[in-house]
Structure formats: structure tokens, C-alpha cells
Design an enzyme around this catalytic site. Structure first.
Site, short mmCIF file in Angstrom:
data_model
loop_
_atom_site.label_atom_id
_atom_site.label_comp_id
_atom_site.label_asym_id
_atom_site.label_seq_id
_atom_site.Cartn_x
_atom_site.Cartn_y
_atom_site.Cartn_z
N LYS A 55 49.52 -27.82 -49.79
CA LYS A 55 49.66 -26.66 -49.40
C LYS A 55 49.63 -25.59 -50.24
O LYS A 55 49.69 -24.28 -50.69
CB LYS A 55 50.63 -26.37 -48.12
N GLY A 56 50.67 -26.50 -50.98
CA GLY A 56 50.83 -25.80 -52.41
C GLY A 56 52.16 -24.67 -53.04
O GLY A 56 52.56 -24.47 -51.75
#
Ligand code: B12
Ligand code: B12
Ligand SMILES: Cc1ncc(COP(=O)(O)O)c(C=O)c1O
Ligand SMILES: Cc1ncc(COP(=O)(O)O)c(C=O)c1O
Lengths: 526, 258, 258, 526
Positions: free
Chosen positions: B131-132
Site C-alpha cells: 500500500k506504500g
């Protein structure tokens, strides 16, 4: 109720949480753990360390565990040894430690006359705890007990003596509650360190001696200021019940004590944690200690807006499990936090919605409100302001315990003046906006009301799902804080032991009875 | 406004070279006029003039907190400052993956962990996880990277073992808790371990965290350091480019391509 | 906690002698790693170690603002500090008036003003006006004082004329605006004027204001200075006691009475 | 209306204020002042200083005043001189300054053909002002015009060039409005300094050149950022109309301009001030400049809680007088302030009551909300928080212009980062609580509503009293800020001159007409 929430949805949530808790309790009642048994030893008065510095409760329990005795409960063997060797319980432990006595060698039969050998120690211990309860009650009736939201600050120098100075300084500035933060990763130690400690990272070790030193330090400010200063520590990690026992003996007033925190955030095995939290909470219940649950932690990894319902869901579960340990609502300090991104438009309204929702749904809980941490930066002025808005949300929504944010949250554990500034912040906001919450009505179907309704609806959906899956399996899916844990993963599973038919825990027995709980000491008796 | 003299830059309040500086600190002494004077004297020792103790607070008898303003007599020669920076050309997700495919032709393996007693995984997760962070994907989503995130409180030994096990190209360490410099000791120990295992030069060794600077990382024997605000693409671009630089160094016949 | 060494008092964060100090300032240079390094270097010059630039803000291109923490290596010898204080025994409204009646036997006349271009009358009003300040009456309400408050932006000449006119025992000056030290110049000029008129020694000359200390007032040739938080009774007690001291000095036969 | 105020009480207040203003206007219409006439000269294009550095408008008007000519209006003599000597108006002024021309020597008859000699200059000047209005309108339609509360910050370095840097830095950080604070005591100068200035105490001199330099500086950031940055200065003191003229010519957007400030706080004669404010406001009205009134100043000497009604009373009077100068509601930026003692319990609720009351009673006024100053101390963190609560009150109650407080208020005029921090503070609070005001309803008869009702009732009583006494006499009793002033006391009375039957002010005439006001140039025409 200020939010006009759908009562049937709240009832639905409680029902699900109750079912979830019941299923957990089925497991819990069948096991004991090394730390539960060590807690029994501590309550029996066993204290001190061996020559290698290992606490005697560990030495004794480890040996019993290796010998496969734990499933009967350590108390049985201690009683038997005391009777047969004519020793005090402490002497038994000391002899075991220097291998002069082997608990496994005492024969197997368990009889009630053995048990009576510990009943004096049990009574003494329970008596001391009840005395602490009475003393606290006396203090609270005689001294100023503070106005909610109570002001809660942390000390964390690593050195218990510096901690005392800082705590006293904070108390004089107006703090009602002092929490001594534990040294980094103490929760992962499978023993409780011993004695007064002066070295710690990001916190000070929780030891019984440190509890005593700080208690004395605070009692002396209480006397000086005429205000009762409450003391808090962490009843979490691999030694939950032992710390509960220590806190009960040293008159702590609150304990961080969550049913799932260790599983999620310290990767402690869930069977272990559920068993430990059960007994530790019973001790807290008996000792009149308010628990503080740790829902705020979810928001350090998950987004506070997106995952708001997980906080509420967890509050319901914590409540249901706490009830099963005999904690009354007035001792269930459910946690939540002001952690929405400050950049979010109308974020403050969402914070108010969340905080008010907790208040409306748990009207008798001493709610503990946690400050912004995640979006704190090195900009200490902005930090001070965020903390002010947090304080405003707290006083507006009738929170009970306000853990004050520190302007330097992103930089270091608090400096002595950071705490002072935080208290001044809270005092100003609490005073200046004291009745704001009562003076405003949330617009029906406005932003705040709609937000709360939505979070409640999401929570109901989540709890239904968890009930259907079972909590343990659902946790495998990372439903809380995006962290997935499996029933057999994590630390401490090796300390979980099935209870035998003969299992006996005299404290669980006595406390259950006095707390009006069905005793579960012996599963056969259920 | 007159020109700033870059050889003698001074603090600025509202007039060039007015030298205005604000300070805040406590002294372990009782509140009162003497405490204020002590604060003033201390600040004078720091090289400030026209010192004003604008506020003093009694912290419960044993400490006094001060806010002080003064005029700093020191200046800095900005023209002579050299701050090491990570050598990297900024690229986005697509360009980085294309680069690895085109120039390296194989996936890059990274192992990452929050080591020692540190349990602050949010930073390393920001860099690695699917998801970063801040709208960017993490390395797990990069098709030309293979990322292993070991999580929190990972002993250095475990990390090194995993690096050997996976034949890692890069080892990423996150260190957040810096109180009493625990991070320094822990980071140094990792370098020693890698050297002991003889793989220090086989991997790109990267550190990150709120108190990590590239300079500090270099000092401690790392290849690069990343501080607050780092995005996954910064790290990916650096590793990709460094990998290619490394390849070229070892196979000089490819040297022309650059 | 170990004992504080009063000969070497250092800033205190959370451990004795940890030296923690917070600083905030801007530099007139562009935001970036070099700016941060410049801030760090500057703070090192002030005698701080372990310097951390914990926040840096771009103020529109030409300036950068920093918040910095570090460990101060300096210390102060608190045992050697001598801070001059106004010599006065604290008394309340009633005791002061009784004192003047009993020991002086006549009313004390004071003239007060906010002088020069300064229009900040709140401070002097707090001391003089009937309604007073922080729950205390002002000098106008003291039966044994005769107070003339000339108000704002009074030229020094007017004040001196009024002092002569009323045969003032004390002259009270308020100076609030201190930017670029206007107050110093203005206060000095008043002393010169009083001396030129030959009445400097006939009056008790008192200064007050948020940046006034007793020490500064003495330096500028005043008899006393009062800073923030002054109450009317502080000033009245001082004037009364000083008047009596003066009387005794001029008529030594009364010396025994004290 | 959020406060359910008694409309009849509001109407009563307006009625009283209207009567009060009418009585003031009777006096105003009969007089002119030296600065009104200097303003006429400035609008006629007379500029520059003589060899001694005295501005030509002063030189000319002083001579005319000494010669007893002012009662006819300076324009008449300028016109006559220009016609008879065949000179431009500027040349006339220059010749007068070096005594080559004596306005008293031109004979006495006044005829309309003389007047036509200035009509070109009048038209040019009015045209330039109308062009400025059009340019502002064009900017505001093309660029981002900001969201209320607009962010207003001050610069005050003393050096116009540093001011520009600081202003640009603030504008880039998000300021919508920049005010250049004037040098201490400029208001007491009976002339306007000339040219660009680089020395000032606590502020920068207001000069036409400085206006121009700052306007250019801000227009350039407007272009860069796509946001129109508004410029403010002080139209107060002994030169009100002249500064209005300068501002109109240099496209300032707002002007501090109060009907009573100079009387109370600068001890300027009240006849002088009432006349000056009348003409200066007319110029502001014509130039589309929003005025900011100075009610906040009362609270620097009087208690904000006790004397809250004086603020509201003054707002009514300022409104009534502003209408008489042709200012529409949309240009009447009534002032008020957040100055209640922060120690006061529920003080924030009282602040909200006061601010909301202003909003409810003056719905179309661009209300200007002033920050805490009096209770600011050297504790910059507390200051930052107070400013945050002030910002919250501002956004909650729909204020139009928020003059941001500086954390260093008690210490120094703002440093470059003080302003930056203040803007960050406002941006956070405005965003995070954007719709809080809309989302809450004040509890009927709650603390807030009752407080507002009480202040309104006190105000009505006060205004009735003032109407009965007459404003000038009432001011003798110290009704505002506890400061008493008499009709013939204070500075500048010598600059007040009765208008003769022949009095002529071409700008008053033209502007009155275009603003739809009954012209009062010549009292006989009324
Ligand atoms: C969230 C949090 C926690 C969570 C952590 C949850 C988790 N899973 O991570 C919990 C609640 C568990 C926690 C616990 C503790 N915490 Co904590 N925590 C924080 C907090 C609030 C935010 C940190 C964070 O997530 N930042 C956001 C991320 C995205 O930023 P980042 O880490 O800087 O990462 C970025 C860059 O640095 C870089 N980066 C980071 N790592 C790496 C690695 C590589 C390879 C690369 C390339 C880049 C990179 O990229 C990231 C994205 O830009 C901070 C305070 C703050 N606001 O900073 C305190 C803070 C870090 N915690 C602190 C402390 C003391 C603790 C405890 C020790 C307290 C205690 N005694 O119990 C415990 C112990 C935990 C442990 N054993 O380590 C202190 C540290 C003090 C210091 N200077 O050392 C802080 C500063 C708070 C304080 N003022 O006391 N904490
Ligand atoms: C109120 C105020 C005003 C009011 C003054 C009204 C009035 N009638 O006094 C108004 C709005 C008119 C005003 C205007 C200006 N002000 Co002003 N003002 C303030 C403010 C907000 C409060 C001051 C105050 O009243 N304090 C309360 C009193 C009780 O405290 P005090 O003065 O310290 O007095 C106590 C003691 O010092 C002592 N004391 C004081 N005098 C005396 C005298 C004697 C003999 C004794 C014994 C004791 C004594 O006893 C008092 C009681 O304890 C301050 C900011 C702040 N919060 O401090 C700015 C401030 C003082 N003002 C400032 C400025 C710059 C101005 C202006 C120049 C701005 C401008 N360019 O227009 C103008 C010009 C005024 C002028 N010509 O002097 C600056 C000064 C900066 C500096 N360091 O010099 C300040 C700090 C604000 C700022 N940050 O810019 N101001
Ligand atoms: C319930 C609970 N226990 C414990 C902790 C502290 O962490 P540690 O496990 O490091 O003691 C927290 C932290 O917030 C918590 O919420
Ligand atoms: C209307 C008005 N004019 C002017 C000023 C500024 O004061 P000065 O008269 O010193 O320019 C103020 C200050 O707040 C004000 O409100």
C-alpha cells in the site's frame, strides 16, 4: 445521548462482543500460563532473585514447567512443599532455586490439607490488597480527587529517581495521574526485573521496587498539595498477571491492560495473551484498579478516519472480556485517540464525533483519550496547538482521562518542561471551554452525527463478521491495525499449559468468589 | 534589503543580521531573580547579546523553565558547506522498473527490517508494503523488485541470515528509537556482522529513520541513509541505479552504455 | 537523583546535566539540506553538541526557519551570581499608610508618566489609578500619597516641570516600547534633565515596564526599576521606605528610631 | 441568527446610533480641517516637499490657514491661482512654498469659471481612483480571492524594503491580507512623511511612496501565486483624509479607520476627528476600500468581559457614521477582539457569544476579528495556543477578516517566522474545524445565548444614554475604555475651521453625488 445513535445497533454490537468473548473464555478457562503461576507466587509473597539475578518466581515456575507440574497450578506444589518441609513459602522458593528442593519430588496426591498451608499467605495477600483499596478510597474522599478530564502525563527518564522528581514537578503543576512508561521492549521480557532501576531506554523498568518508590513519591505530593495523585503502569506483555499482582500490592491506581494489544503489537501468542489478560484483569478488578485499554495503538499504523470502526469494535470486545474478569464499568477505561490527519478538512468534527460516540455508548466507563502522536512533527508549536485542539475535544465530549500530548512527541520522551507546558495547555482549555459541550447541540443529521452513525454501522458489520469467524481466526486476517496474527504464532506459546482436573489457583478462586464470578479454577467445576 | 553575505550568515528576525534567536530550556534551580540571571548568563556564554529572559516558570520548586531571546554573534560561512547527498536521479515507479528490466535484466531482491529492540515499523512499512506511503506504492508492488519485510524487533543475526538465504542485493534497516544513541550501536553491529559473514560488499546497505541522515549513514559504514519524508520511489531509484553502477564496475565492458 | 553542582549548573531535559536546549531561529537562506547544515553549524558555534535540526520550514524562498535541539556544553556558577534587588520590606496598603503617617508625618507626592513617544499607559495606570491592578488599589487611593498621573506620550520636559511644580518626592516613569532601545535613550535623557534642573537628588526616581529590571534602572541612573508583575503596594512600600531612609540620612538625630 | 437575539433590541440600538450620528453630522457639516484641505490638494495632484522637507500640501494649507482662507476651501484658491497665474496646480503649490505666490493676494471673488480650472485635475484623480477600483475588481475575479476568514497579518520592520520581503514571505505562506503597521506615534504627526523610508519604531511610516512600493511587491506575489493579496494601512490620526487619498490613489484595499479611535487613544480633538473621519470615509467609500474599525482597542485598557457592551455600542456608532459617508455595509469592517482573560472559566464561550453576536447583528459587514494581545505573555507556547483558540472562535462564528495573533505578541513586533507559524496555525484550525459552527446549535438559553442577550441589553441601555447625553458629552464621562475626553481638549483643534458660505470641496461634492449622498459641501445648500 448527544449523537442520537441507533440504540439497536449498539445493542447488536454488545451482543456480538459478548458472543465473541464467550468463545474466547472457553479457551481461557482451560489453560494456565507460566506468568499466571508466577503471579500466584508473587501474591503468595515469593520475591527476590537468585544468584544469577533471575527472579525467584521464574526459577520456581520454570522448574515446575519443565517437570510438567504446571497444569495442576503452582500453588498446590508450594503448599505441599511447605507442609512437607516445614518451610515458609519464600524459603521453599529459595530452596528450589538452589536446587535443595525439587517440587517434582513431593509425590502426586493433592489434598485439601496441603492447600490450607497456603491459606494464610493467601489471606494476607488479599488483605493487603483490600487495605490498599481502602486507603485509596480514604485518600479520594479526604483529598481533592480531581475534575474530569483528569490530567494524565507520562514520565520516562529511565531512572526511577529522576522519574520521581519529574512526577512531583508535574503533579505540582496540576497533573492528576502519573504514568511511568516502561523501558523499550520490557513487554517482551518473560520475567519482571527486580529492584530499583536507573537505566532504561525510552522508559523505566516496571519493577515492584520502582512501583513502591514512585508510590511513596506521589503520596508525599498528595499530602503536600491536598490532591490525590494517581499512579499508572503497564500491565502488558509477557508478564501481565505478575504486574497486576505487583500493582495491586503497591497500590497503583490504573494499569494499561488490553485484551489484544500484546498479540497485535508485540507479537505475543494469542492463547497466551487471552489467558494472561483474564487473570490480570481479575487482579485489577479486585484491587480497584482502573484498566486502560489500548485502542489508540491501532491508529499508529492504521488510518484514524478509515479505521475508526476498528477502535469502536475493539472497545466493545475489551468491555465484554473485562466484564468476564469481574471489572465493573467504572474500572473499564476504554481507550481511543485523536489521530486523524490534521490536514483533513473538518477533521476536528470527526474527532469530536468519535469521542462523543465513545462517551454516549460507554456512559459509565472512565474513558481514556489519547493525544495526537502520528502526525506530530518537529514543529513544536504546531504540536502544542494540536494538543490544544485535542484537549478541547476531550473537555467537549466529557472524557474521563486525558493523556496529555507533548509538544515534542516527534522528538524525545518528555523533558521536564514539556510536561509542564502540556499541563498549562490542558488547564487553559479545560477551564476556558469547560461547558462548551453542554452548551452546544450537534445539528441533527449534521456532519458530526452522520459521521458517528456511519462508524457505528461499520462497527456492527465488523463485529458480526468477527463473531461469525471467531476472534482468533479473524485476527489472522489483519482486521485490527492491518496486523495479522495466527493462533499458534508469536511469542510465549510455550508458556501456555492446559489445566489438569486438579488445577488450583487460590487467588483466582477467592477473587472470583468475591467478584461474583463463576469460578473457573477447575474446569470440571464449571 | 541589503544583500545577504553568504560568508557570514546570521540569524534573521526582522532585519538583516539582527541575529535574533529564541531559546527554551530548564535549569535545575529554584525559580527567582537569580535563576533568571543564571539563564541569562548561560545564554551569554553561548555567544548571544542583548539577552532577554522573556518568561520563567517555576516547575514545582526544583526546576525553572525559561524562554529567552537574544542576538547571536556567531555566523556561518554557507559557501563552504558540503552536505553529502544520496547520488540518485529521481524516477517514478514505471521508469524505475523499466530501468531494472532494461539495464539489469533481473529482479532485485531486498530484505528489510526494523532491527534490535525497535518496534517502529511504520517507516519501513511505508517503503516496502504494497500500500506504500503518501500516495506511492511500496517496493512490494514493484514488479522488478522482490521485497522481504521482516518486521519489528528483528535481531541483526536474523536479518543477516535472511539476506544470505535470499541472496539479497540490498539490505534495508529502519531505526527510529534514538534515545541514548541505541540506534548507532545497533547499526554498527550490523555492519560488523555483515563483514564477519564476508558479504558486506555484496549488498547495498541502506539505513532509514527520522534521525538518520545520509551523512550519518556513511559514517557508520552504510551506503546510504534516508530521513523523514522519504518516498518508496526515492529508495527504489537509488537501489536500482546503484545496482547498475555496481554491475558496470564489476563488468567494465558494459561501461560504454551509460 | 544526584545532587546539582551549583558551581556548574547545566540545562536539564530529563537527566541531570544532559544539557538539553531548544532553539528557534531563521536564516536568510534558501530551504534545503545545506540550510539545515548551516543551522547545525551555527548551533555548534554556540557551544552545543549532538545538534538535531528537528524541523525546517521554507519561508517563501528567501528564509528558512529551524527548530533545533542540542546539548549545551556551557554551565553557570550559580553561587557567584549577585542580582541587585529593590531593597524593600513588603507591606500592605494599611501598613504602608500607617508607616508614612507615623514616620514621615506628611503626604508623599508622586508624579508619574509614560514618556516620550510611548503610549502604553496600562502599566503605569495599574500602579497609580484608583482602581489599581490585580485586586490591589493604586496609589491614588492611598490616603498618605498624592499621585499625579500625566498619562501617555509625555515629553520629559513636561514631566520635569510637573515634578518641580508639585514639589514631587518621587518621579515614576513607564517605558514599554523597547524596540531598537528607544526606552534607554529616553530614560537617560530624563536623568540628564533632572540633573540640569538640579533636582535629581531631591526625588526618588523610579522606572518600570515589561523590559525594565532593577539592574538596568540602576545602570541608567535611577533609584529603582520594576518589571512585569509589579503591584502598587510594591512601589508604594519602596517609596515610603526610601523616603524614610532619606529623611534619616539628612536628619541624623532621628537615626535611632529605626 | 444563531443566537436568537431580541430583534427589537437590535432595532432600538440602530435607532439610537442613528440619532447619535445625526447629531455628530450637524457639527461635521459645518467645518473643515487642515488635513481635509491637504487631502484635497493631494487629490488635486499636489505632491513633494519643500526645501525643509515639509510636504507641499502642509506648506500651502498652513499659509492659507494663517491667512484665514481655509473656511472657503483650499480648492477655490488653487483654482483661482492657477487661472490667474497660468500655472499648473503643482506649480502653484511650489510657488506658494517659495513665497513667490500668495494665495491671499488673489482678490476675493469666487466664480464658477475659476472652479473649472481644477475640474480637469478632479476628473483625472477620480478617474485614477475608479481605475483602481476596476483593477481590484478584475484581480478579484481573475485570481483566487481567498476564503473567509481571510488571513490578515502585519509587517512592522520599520524598513519598507524589509517589509516587502516579509510580506511576500507571508503571502506565500498563505496570508490574504498584509497590513503595514505604522511607526510609533505617526498618528500624532500633523503631516504625512514623504518618500520611501527605512527607519521606524514598531512600524514603518505610512507614505505614498511606501504604499506604492508595497502595492507593487504584493501585486508581484499575486501574479506568482494566483491569489489576490490585499494591502492595508492606517487611516487614523491627524491626517486621516490625506491617508485615505493616498490609499485611494495607490490601490490599498483596506484602511484602519475608526470614528473615535484618535479621540480616545491618541487624544486628538473630537471635533477634528469627527470631521476628518467623515471625509476620509467618503474617500474610502469611493475607492472601494474596506474600513476596519478599532473597537479592539477598548479592550486593551478596559476588561473584555465587563466592557463587552461598549464594543457593540461602538460598532453601532461606527456603522451609523460610516453610512453617512456613503460606505455600504460590505465596506464596513467592524472590529472586535478576543481579549477575555484566559483564566476565566468558560471564557471561550463568552468569546464565541461576542463574535457570533457581531455576526448576527451585522450580517453583511466584513467583520474584523482581532487576536488576544493583552493576556499574551513571554510564554510563546501558550500564546500560540491562545491564538489557535482565537482562530477557532473566528471560523466557528463566520468572521470575515482574521487578524492573526503572533505567539511573540508580548515580546516584539513579528519576526519573519512568527508570521509563518501564525499562518500555519490559522490554516490548520480553519481547515480542521471549517464547518463546526454550522454543525452545532447553541443551546437555547444556554451560557452562550444568555451572555449575548445580556451584552445586547447592556448595549441598548448604553446607547440610549449616549443618545440622551449626546456623544461628545458622554465621551467626557469616559464611557469608552474608561477614557474621558472633552470637546475642546486634545490635539488638532487648531486645525478645525468653520466653513464659510463659499466653502467648496470639489471631491466631497463629486463623491457625495456619486455615492448618492446629500452633498454637504456648502452648508447653505443642505
Ligand atoms: C507510531 C509510534 C509508535 C508505535 C509504533 C507502531 C509501529 N508498528 O510502528 C508504538 C505505539 C508501538 C510505539 C511504541 C513505542 N515508542 Co513510539 N512512536 C510512534 C510515533 C508516534 C510515530 C512514528 C511513526 O510511525 N512515524 C511515521 C513514519 C512514516 O515516519 P518514519 O518512521 O520517520 O519513516 C519515514 C522515514 O524516516 C523513512 N524511513 C524510516 N525507516 C526507514 C528505513 C529505510 C531503509 C528507509 C530507506 C527509509 C526509512 O521513510 C519513512 C517514510 O518517509 C513516534 C512519534 C512521532 N510522531 O514521530 C513515536 C516515537 C518514535 N516512539 C518513541 C518511543 C520512546 C516509544 C517506546 C519506546 C515507548 C515505550 N517506552 O513504550 C515504545 C517502544 C517501541 C519499541 N520497542 O520500539 C519515541 C522515540 C524517542 C527517541 N527519540 O528515540 C517517539 C519519538 C515518541 C516520543 N516522543 O517519546 N511507538
Ligand atoms: C495594550 C497594548 C497597546 C495599546 C496601549 C493602550 C494603552 N493605553 O496603554 C495600544 C493598542 C494603543 C498599543 C499601541 C502600540 N503598541 Co502596544 N501593546 C499593548 C500590549 C498588548 C499590552 C501592554 C499592556 O498593557 N500590558 C499590561 C501591563 C499591566 O503590563 P506592563 O506594561 O508590563 O506593566 C506592569 C509592569 O511592567 C510594571 N510597570 C509598568 N510601567 C511601570 C512604571 C512604574 C513607575 C512602575 C513602578 C512599574 C511599571 O507594572 C505593571 C503592572 O504589573 C503589548 C503586548 C503585550 N501583551 O505585552 C503591546 C506592545 C507593548 N505594543 C507594541 C507596539 C510596537 C505598539 C505600537 C508601537 C504599534 C504601532 N506601530 O502602532 C503602538 C504604538 C503605541 C505607542 N505610541 O506607544 C509592542 C512593543 C514592542 C517592543 N518590544 O517594544 C508590543 C510588545 C506588541 C508587539 N509584539 O508588537 N499597544
Ligand atoms: C495496552 C498497552 N500496553 C502496553 C503499551 C506499551 O508498550 P510496551 O509493550 O512497549 O510496554 C501500550 C502502549 O501504548 C499499551 O497501549
Ligand atoms: C483605528 C486604528 N487606527 C490606528 C491604530 C494604530 O495606532 P497609531 O495611532 O499609533 O497609528 C489602531 C490600532 O490598533 C487602530 O485601531
Amino acid at each position: 445521548m448527544k449523537l442520537d445513535l441507533d440504540i439497536s445497533k449498539i445493542d447488536k454490537c454488545r451482543e456480538c462482543a459478548s458472543d465473541i468473548a464467550d468463545r474466547i473464555m472457553e479457551q481461557v478457562r482451560n489453560v494456565t500460563t507460566t506468568t499466571c503461576e508466577r503471579a500466584v507466587l508473587r501474591l503468595l509473597g515469593v520475591d527476590g532473585v537468585d544468584r544469577a539475578g533471575v527472579p525467584l518466581p521464574n526459577v520456581v515456575v520454570d522448574m515446575a514447567h519443565q517437570a510438567g507440574l504446571l497444569s495442576d497450578g503452582i500453588a498446590t506444589y508450594m503448599a505441599r512443599a511447605a507442609v512437607s518441609a516445614g518451610l515458609s513459602l519464600q524459603q521453599v522458593a529459595e530452596k528450589v532455586a538452589c536446587r535443595q528442593l525439587d517440587l517434582a519430588d513431593l509425590g502426586s496426591a493433592s489434598c485439601d490439607c496441603d492447600r490450607s498451608a497456603v491459606s494464610g499467605a493467601v489471606a494476607a495477600s488479599l488483605g493487603r490488597i483490600r487495605e490498599n483499596v481502602a486507603k485509596r478510597r480514604e485518600y479520594l474522599s479526604r483529598l481533592d480527587s480531581g475534575t474530569e478530564p483528569l490530567i494524565y502525563v507520562i514520565v520516562a527518564t529511565g531512572n526511577i529517581h529522576e522519574d520521581v522528581e519529574q512526577a512531583q514537578s508535574a503533579a505540582k503543576a496540576g497533573a492528576d495521574i502519573i504514568a511511568v512508561i516502561r523501558s523499550t521492549a520490557q513487554s517482551l521480557l518473560d520475567y519482571v526485573p527486580y529492584g530499583a532501576t536507573t537505566e532504561g531506554y525510552g522508559g523505566t523498568f516496571a519493577t515492584q521496587e520502582n512501583f513502591r518508590i514512585m508510590r511513596r513519591g506521589l503520596d508525599s505530593v498528595s499530602a503536600e498539595t491536598g490532591r490525590y495523585i494517581r499512579l499508572v503502569n503497564y500491565c502488558s506483555g509477557l508478564c501481565m498477571p505478575e504486574i497486576a499482582a505487583m500493582g495491586a500490592l503497591e497500590r497503583l491506581d490504573m494499569m494499561l491492560n488490553d485484551s489484544m494489544y500484546g498479540i497485535l503489537f508485540r507479537d505475543i501468542n494469542m492463547k497466551r495473551t487471552f489467558a494472561d489478560q483474564y487473570f490480570s484483569r481479575m487482579i485489577n478488578a479486585y484491587a480497584g484498579i482502573i484498566i486502560n485499554t489500548g485502542e489508540d495503538n491501532y491508529l499508529t499504523t492504521a488510518d484514524a478516519y478509515e479505521e475508526a470502526h476498528t477502535v469502536l469494535a475493539s472497545q466493545f470486545i475489551n468491555e465484554a472480556l473485562a466484564h468476564r474478569s469481574g471489572l465493573p464499568d467504572s474500572q473499564i477505561g476504554l481507550g481511543h485517540a485523536f489521530e486523524i490527519n490534521p490536514e483533513m478538512k473538518d477533521g476536528f468534527l470527526c474527532e469530536v464525533a468519535q469521542a462523543q460516540m465513545a462517551r454516549d455508548i460507554f456512559p459509565n466507563a472512565p474513558l481514556k483519550y489519547m493525544p495526537p502522536t502520528k502526525y506530530m512533527t518537529g514543529d513544536i508549536f504546531r504540536g502544542y496547538l494540536l494538543n490544544g485542539m485535542f484537549n478541547l475535544a476531550g473537555v467537549m465530549t466529557g472524557q474521563s482521562i486525558q493523556l496529555l500530548g507533548m509538544l515534542t512527541e516527534a522528538i524525545h520522551t518528555p523533558h521536564v518542561h514539556d510536561r509542564y507546558l502540556a499541563i498549562k495547555n490542558a488547564k487553559y482549555v479545560f477551564g476556558s471551554a469547560r461547558h462548551l459541550g453542554e452548551d452546544v447541540i450537534f445539528r441533527p443529521d449534521g456532519i458530526i452525527q452522520r459521521r458517528a452513525a456511519q462508524v457505528l454501522a461499520d462497527t456492527a458489520r465488523m463485529l458480526e463478521y468477527v463473531r461469525d469467524q471467531g476472534l482468533m481466526d479473524a485476527m489472522g486476517e489483519g482486521i485490527f491495525a492491518g496486523i495479522a496474527r495466527t493462533p499458534d504464532g508469536g511469542r510465549g506459546l510455550d508458556g501456555v499449559v492446559a489445566r489438569s482436573e486438579r488445577y488450583w489457583n487460590p487467588f483466582e478462586e477467592a477473587m472470583s468468589a468475591q467478584l461474583g464470578l463463576a469460578t473457573s479454577s477447575n474446569p470440571s467445576r464449571r | 534589503m541589503p544583500q545577504v553575505d553568504l560568508k557570514n550568515v546570521r540569524p534573521y528576525g526582522d532585519t538583516l543580521d539582527d541575529g535574533r534567536v529564541q531559546l527554551g530550556f530548564s535549569l535545575p534551580i529554584r525559580y527567582g531573580p537569580e535563576a533568571k540571571e543564571a539563564a541569562r548568563q548561560l545564554v551569554i556564554k553561548m555567544g548571544l547579546e542583548n539577552v532577554d529572559v522573556v518568561s520563567a516558570h517555576d516547575l514545582g520548586g526544583l526546576f525553572t523553565y525559561f524562554v529567552v531571546y537574544g542576538r547571536c554573534i556567531h555566523s556561518v560561512d554557507v559557501t563552504s558547506l558540503r552536505v553529502p547527498r544520496v547520488q540518485v536521479e529521481q524516477m517514478d515507479f514505471f521508469r524505475i522498473n523499466d530501468l531494472v528490466r532494461d539495464k539489469l535484466g533481473r529482479k532485485i531482491t531486498v530484505v528489510a527490517a526494523c532491527t534490535g529492540s525497535d518496534a517502529h515499523t511504520v517507516g519501513i512499512d511505508a517503503i516496502i508494503n504494497m500500500k506504500g506511503y503518501a500516495g506511492e506504492y511500496g517496493l512490494e508492488r514493484y514488479p522488478w523488485f522482490r521485497a522481504h519485510n521482516l518486521g519489528a524487533q528483528v535481531p541483526n543475526e536474523t536479518l543477516v541470515a535472511k539476506a544470505i538465504d535470499t541472496g539479497a542485493d540490498a539490505v534495508l534497516v529502519s531505526q527510529v528509537v534514538t534515545q541514548k544513541n541505541v540506534h548507532i550501536a545497533n547499526m554498527t553491529r550490523l555492519v560488523d556482522l555483515l563483514e564477519a559473514e564476508g558479504i558486506r560488499d555484496d549488498v547495498i546497505l541502506v539505513a532509514g529513520g527520522p534521525r538518520i541522515t545520509h551523512e550519518l549513514a556513511l559514517e557508520l559504514g552504510y551506503d546510504a541513509g534516508f530521513g523523514p519524508g522519504t518516498l518508496p520511489s526515492h529508495v527504489a531509484a537509488y537501489i536500482a541505479q546503484e545496482m547498475i553502477r555496481k554491475e558496470h564496475r564489476t563488468s567494465p565492458d558494459l561501461g560504454e552504455e551509460r
